[in-house]
Each structure stands twice: as structure tokens, then as C-alpha cells.
Design an enzyme around this catalytic site. Structure first.
Site, short mmCIF file in Angstrom:
data_model
loop_
_atom_site.label_atom_id
_atom_site.label_comp_id
_atom_site.label_asym_id
_atom_site.label_seq_id
_atom_site.Cartn_x
_atom_site.Cartn_y
_atom_site.Cartn_z
N TYR A 66 0.83 -1.21 0.00
CA TYR A 66 0.00 0.00 0.00
C TYR A 66 0.87 1.26 0.00
O TYR A 66 0.50 2.31 -0.53
CB TYR A 66 -0.98 -0.02 1.17
CG TYR A 66 -2.24 0.78 0.92
CD1 TYR A 66 -3.00 0.57 -0.22
CD2 TYR A 66 -2.66 1.75 1.83
CE1 TYR A 66 -4.16 1.32 -0.45
CE2 TYR A 66 -3.82 2.49 1.61
CZ TYR A 66 -4.56 2.26 0.47
OH TYR A 66 -5.70 3.00 0.24
N LYS A 81 -3.49 8.03 2.97
CA LYS A 81 -4.73 7.77 3.72
C LYS A 81 -4.58 8.21 5.18
O LYS A 81 -5.55 8.68 5.79
CB LYS A 81 -5.11 6.29 3.65
CG LYS A 81 -5.57 5.81 2.28
CD LYS A 81 -6.82 6.51 1.77
CE LYS A 81 -7.41 5.77 0.56
NZ LYS A 81 -8.43 6.59 -0.13
C1 N5H Z 1 -2.66 -3.15 -0.22
C2 N5H Z 1 -3.39 -2.98 -1.30
C3 N5H Z 1 -2.90 -3.36 -2.68
C4 N5H Z 1 -1.85 -2.42 -3.28
C5 N5H Z 1 -2.25 -1.00 -3.42
C6 N5H Z 1 -3.26 -0.50 -4.14
C7 N5H Z 1 -3.64 0.91 -4.08
C8 N5H Z 1 -4.67 1.41 -4.72
C9 N5H Z 1 -5.16 2.83 -4.59
C10 N5H Z 1 -4.82 3.77 -5.74
C11 N5H Z 1 -5.81 4.92 -5.67
C12 N5H Z 1 -4.87 3.07 -7.09
C13 N5H Z 1 -4.25 3.85 -8.22
O1 N5H Z 1 -4.04 5.03 -8.15
C14 N5H Z 1 -3.94 3.06 -9.47
C15 N5H Z 1 -3.27 3.88 -10.56
O2 N5H Z 1 -1.88 3.93 -10.38
C16 N5H Z 1 -3.54 3.22 -11.92
N1 N5H Z 1 -4.98 3.17 -12.22
C17 N5H Z 1 -5.61 4.12 -12.92
O3 N5H Z 1 -5.05 5.11 -13.37
C18 N5H Z 1 -7.10 3.93 -13.08
C19 N5H Z 1 -7.38 3.82 -14.55
C20 N5H Z 1 -7.83 5.09 -12.41
C21 N5H Z 1 -9.31 5.07 -12.60
O4 N5H Z 1 -7.55 5.00 -11.04
C22 N5H Z 1 -7.51 6.13 -10.29
N2 N5H Z 1 -7.19 5.98 -9.01
O5 N5H Z 1 -7.74 7.22 -10.78
C23 N5H Z 1 -4.72 -2.30 -1.22
C24 N5H Z 1 -5.89 -3.14 -1.65
C25 N5H Z 1 -5.97 -4.45 -0.87
C26 N5H Z 1 -7.21 -2.36 -1.39
C27 N5H Z 1 -7.34 -1.12 -2.27
C28 N5H Z 1 -7.39 -1.33 -3.75
C29 N5H Z 1 -7.38 0.09 -1.65
C30 N5H Z 1 -7.59 1.40 -2.31
O6 N5H Z 1 -7.17 2.43 -1.73
O7 N5H Z 1 -8.17 1.47 -3.40
#
Ligand code: N5H
Length: 259
Positions: free
Chosen positions: A160, A167
Site C-alpha cells: 500500500y 490515507k
Molecule cells: C494493499 C493494497 C494493494 C496495493 C495498493 C493499491 C492501491 C490502490 C489505490 C490507488 C488509488 C490506485 C491507483 O491510483 C492506481 C493507478 O496507479 C492506476 N490506475 C488508474 O489510473 C485507473 C485507470 C484510475 C481510474 O484509477 C484512479 N485511481 O484514478 C490495497 C488493496 C488491498 C485495497 C485497495 C485497492 C485500496 C484502495 O485504496 O483502493
């Protein structure tokens, strides 16, 4: 006091697709009779938000762009909301971002740029929006902010990383905003949701293992659904929760109590 949100207007920020927690919140709010306003960040999400909103039974929702990294866009977006509806009663802030490269491996992979980007979009944006809402007197009848967090903001969760720090900052922002906005009749809370298969979880390599662990170890022995988060949001937006602010409610099958 009841859970009906009839006659009330809420802004839902961050619906990306039908799996989004924000969409779960929107459906619960809609079922409670609320009027909805949606905001999206990137242009390419507009179409999918429009298509989803069309599936709602009473479809009089407004959809606006709001890139939360821009004070100007925040101002334009909420000024339009002011023009359209005058008063709102709540905002669901379901927005987060971090560079993919900084969401796995060693935390020390973090860069200054990536750290600030995650903080900017995932944490500061809540304060920027709250500031705008106050300036425009948009919650003149009192109101309630909800944001989404994850257990990784309280303790170290593998991979994370930079988002955990963001967060933690978001959860502290909830407390300071709650303290500041209470005098205006505005409450601020977060929901710490259990892992849900959303777009944000896409590409998380061991996501199935994470879900399985929740199924096996959480007190309720099952995974969290967007509907469960949505129904908690209705409670937090309703007068039933009038005594609650600055709180972080875990909607995670109780997983957070397990050592
Ligand atoms: C421990 C975990 C797993 C590892 C970490 C995951 C973190 C996720 C959060 C962020 C917000 C995801 C993110 O920014 C992904 C981007 O780098 C790529 N994705 C994108 O650009 C998509 C297309 C767009 C729509 O996404 C965004 N954010 O704009 C955590 C998991 C077990 C739980 C989890 C997934 C938590 C969380 O915070 O969402």
C-alpha cells in the site's frame, strides 16, 4: 429522525465504473430518495458515468467535471452546483491516485513527486473542496462530508506504501476538518472499506489472496461489498448519525479487529 434523504442533494465524486464504491454510494443514496450530482476527474470517464446515471430510476442528475488537482476546476464545478441547486447536504469524496510504480515493492521506492501527487489527489483535495463549499455557503442548512479510506492508513499493509501515507493524512484531515466545520453544522467522517475489486484494485497482483484472507479471518467471514459501504454512507449522511463527526467507520466485515 429517519434514513430518508428525500428532498436532499448530494455530490458523489469519483464514480469510474459500475464496480466503483462511489457507485455503490450513489445507488444507496438514490434508493433513499436523494437528488444526486456526479463529478468525474478525467474526460474519458464522462461517458461511463453518463451511461450509469441513465440506469437510475429517476434520472435528473447533474454530471460535471472536477479535476481535484486544480483549484480553478474545483471553483468552477462547485460554482455551477451553487447555480443549479443552491444548497447541498453532503459530498461523497471517493477520489484517490498514486503512481502504479509506487504501490508495490519497497516503500523506499517512493519519490518526492509521487509522494506529493498521492497527497495532492487523495488527501489535500478533501480540504480544498471543503474550503470551496464553505466559501460558497453551499451547505447552508448544515451537511456531511464522507471520504473513503483503507486500513493501510492506520497500519502497514504490504504494497500500500505511498497510498498508506496519503490515507493517514486523509484520516487526520477528517479530524481537523470536523473540528473546524462543526460550528457550521457540518460533519466530516471517513469510511474505511475492506478490499473490494474496483478499478483502483486492478493490477494488484495478489488481490485474490487479499480477498481470501478477509473471507477466512474477518469476524463476518466474508468480503465487503459496495452496497454495504453505500448503506453506511446513507446513515452518515442522514440525521440518524447527527452525533458523529471526525470518525472513521470500518465497513470491512470487522477485519480491522483481527491482529
Ligand atoms: C494493499 C493494497 C494493494 C496495493 C495498493 C493499491 C492501491 C490502490 C489505490 C490507488 C488509488 C490506485 C491507483 O491510483 C492506481 C493507478 O496507479 C492506476 N490506475 C488508474 O489510473 C485507473 C485507470 C484510475 C481510474 O484509477 C484512479 N485511481 O484514478 C490495497 C488493496 C488491498 C485495497 C485497495 C485497492 C485500496 C484502495 O485504496 O483502493
Amino acid at each position: 429522525m429517519n434514513l430518508s434523504l428525500q428532498g436532499k442533494t448530494f455530490v458523489v465524486m469519483g464514480v469510474a465504473n459500475k464496480r466503483s464504491i462511489a457507485w455503490g454510494i450513489a445507488r444507496s443514496l438514490h434508493a433513499a430518495g436523494a437528488r444526486l450530482i456526479f463529478t468525474y476527474g478525467r474526460e474519458r470517464t464522462e461517458k461511463s458515468v453518463k451511461q450509469l446515471v441513465e440506469t437510475l430510476e429517476t434520472n435528473n442528475s447533474i454530471i460535471l467535471q472536477c479535476d481535484v488537482t486544480s483549484d480553478e476546476q474545483i471553483h468552477t464545478c462547485f460554482s455551477k452546483i451553487k447555480e443549479e441547486v443552491g444548497t447541498i447536504h453532503g459530498i461523497a469524496h471517493c477520489v484517490a491516485f498514486a503512481n502504479k510504480e509506487e504501490l508495490s515493492g519497497e516503500y523506499l521506492n517512493v519519490t518526492r513527486e509521487g509522494f506529493l501527487l498521492a497527497q495532492n489527489i487523495s488527501a489535500y483535495s478533501l480540504s480544498a473542496i471543503a474550503k470551496e463549499v464553505k466559501n460558497l455557503e453551499l451547505m447552508a442548512e448544515g451537511g456531511s462530508f464522507i471520504t473513503l479510506s483503507y486500513l493501510g492508513g492506520e497500519r502497514v499493509m504490504t504494497n500500500y506504501n505511498v497510498m498508506g501515507v496519503a490515507k493517514a493524512s486523509l484520516e487526520a484531515s477528517v479530524k481537523y476538518l470536523a473540528s473546524n466545520l462543526g460550528q457550521y453544522g457540518i460533519r466530516v467522517n471517513s469510511i474505511s472499506a475492506g478490499p473490494i475489486r474496483t478499478l483502483s484494485a486492478k493490477g494488484v497482483s495478489d488481490f485474490n489472496t487479499i480477498l481470501k484472507e478477509v473471507e477466512e479471518k474477518s469476524p463476518l467471514r466474508r468480503c465487503t461489498t459496495p452496497e454495504e459501504v453505500g448503506d453506511t454512507a446513507v446513515f452518515l449522511f442522514s440525521d440518524m448519525s447527527r452525533g458523529i463527526t471526525g470518525e472513521n467507520i470500518h465497513v470491512d466485515s470487522g477485519y480491522h479487529v483481527i491482529g
